[in-house]
Design an enzyme around this catalytic site. Structure first.
Site, PDB file in Angstrom:
ATOM      1  N   GLU A  94       0.636   0.326   5.168  1.00  0.00           N
ATOM      2  CA  GLU A  94       0.357   1.743   5.374  1.00  0.00           C
ATOM      3  C   GLU A  94      -0.584   1.929   6.563  1.00  0.00           C
ATOM      4  O   GLU A  94      -1.639   1.299   6.639  1.00  0.00           O
ATOM      5  CB  GLU A  94      -0.281   2.346   4.117  1.00  0.00           C
ATOM      6  CG  GLU A  94       0.538   2.171   2.845  1.00  0.00           C
ATOM      7  CD  GLU A  94       1.823   2.998   2.835  1.00  0.00           C
ATOM      8  OE1 GLU A  94       2.003   3.822   3.760  1.00  0.00           O
ATOM      9  OE2 GLU A  94       2.629   2.820   1.905  1.00  0.00           O
ATOM     10  N   CYS A 156      -3.777   5.273  -4.594  1.00  0.00           N
ATOM     11  CA  CYS A 156      -3.612   4.382  -3.442  1.00  0.00           C
ATOM     12  C   CYS A 156      -4.076   5.074  -2.168  1.00  0.00           C
ATOM     13  O   CYS A 156      -4.924   4.568  -1.432  1.00  0.00           O
ATOM     14  CB  CYS A 156      -2.152   3.947  -3.306  1.00  0.00           C
ATOM     15  SG  CYS A 156      -1.568   2.873  -4.628  1.00  0.00           S
ATOM     16  N   HIS A 175       1.100  -1.925   0.057  1.00  0.00           N
ATOM     17  CA  HIS A 175       1.858  -1.688  -1.167  1.00  0.00           C
ATOM     18  C   HIS A 175       2.737  -2.909  -1.443  1.00  0.00           C
ATOM     19  O   HIS A 175       3.449  -3.380  -0.548  1.00  0.00           O
ATOM     20  CB  HIS A 175       2.748  -0.453  -1.024  1.00  0.00           C
ATOM     21  CG  HIS A 175       2.095   0.803  -1.487  1.00  0.00           C
ATOM     22  ND1 HIS A 175       1.912   1.909  -0.672  1.00  0.00           N
ATOM     23  CD2 HIS A 175       1.577   1.151  -2.704  1.00  0.00           C
ATOM     24  CE1 HIS A 175       1.316   2.865  -1.362  1.00  0.00           C
ATOM     25  NE2 HIS A 175       1.110   2.437  -2.593  1.00  0.00           N
TER      26      HIS A 175
END
Length: 220
Positions: A94, A156, A175
């Site tokens: 991410e 998250c 993730h």
């Protein structure tokens, strides 16, 4: 938060990398992200790098306290946060985190005040690390690795934003899938190890740029 000390003792000059996974939530009595982080600890990183791991609860307020406290007291060179992506078949790196939109309840049934991470904070913060570059460089790994700019609007993304905010962009979020077809836990751990080592390769360069342009990682 359970903090697990490193297996190997390094000198005080060693880089500190703090890696977190999440505790139980919904159907996950044992969160796959925490299992992956524990496997990484067994493998370690490299000489001169002190690895510590911590388990974060899936609770907004407590996670906020722990992440801000981590940066205030432990001051890692890099914080790596790991979470599970339900239904994913790949590892997802991410790039950024968002400040608003946290309307889904945590395991206590609560949401953060104002549905945001930091009142008055920037809408988006980018990691100093280039996730697209890392995903391309590790394209030959046994586990597929992809790049993303949307970590969702749950714990998250919430934890990632707070860590980027308090750590001046020296954080990342990974993730991991519930399970990887044809690959075991050791393969997942080794993949996380390689990803973090690549991040440490980038870190001196991006940290120098951040000192010159401290707001370069803040999105508008």
């Amino acid at each position: 938060m359970e903090v697990v000390p490193p297996k190997d003792v390094h000198g005080s000059s060693a880089q500190l990398v703090l890696v977190t996974g999440f505790g139980p939530f919904r159907k996950y009595l044992t969160n796959p992200s925490w299992t992956a982080v524990q496997e990484l600890r067994e493998l370690g990183l490299r000489e001169g790098v002190r690895l510590e791991i911590a388990e974060l609860p899936v609770v907004y307020q407590r996670a906020r306290q722990l992440v801000s406290g981590m940066w205030a007291t432990q001051r890692p060179q890099l914080a790596v946060h790991v979470g599970v992506a339900t239904g994913a078949r790949t590892i997802i790196l991410e790039q950024c985190a968002k400040n608003h939109g946290y309307k889904d309840c945590d395991i206590t049934g609560r949401t953060p005040e104002g549905h945001c991470c930091v009142e008055g904070g920037p809408e988006k913060i980018e990691s100093l690390l280039n996730m697209r570059t890392i995903s391309k460089k590790l394209a030959t790994m046994d586990v597929d690795i992809i790049y993303s700019r949307d970590a969702g609007r749950y714990l998250c993304d919430f934890v990632y934003y707070l860590s980027l905010f308090h750590g001046d962009g020296r954080a990342c979020f990974i993730h991991v899938p519930e399970a990887i077809a044809g690959c075991g836990l050791r393969t997942l751990g080794k993949t996380l190890q390689m990803i973090i080592l690549e991040m440490l390769q980038q870190l001196p360069t991006v940290s120098s740029l951040a000192e010159c342009c401290p707001r370069a990682h803040v999105g508008q």
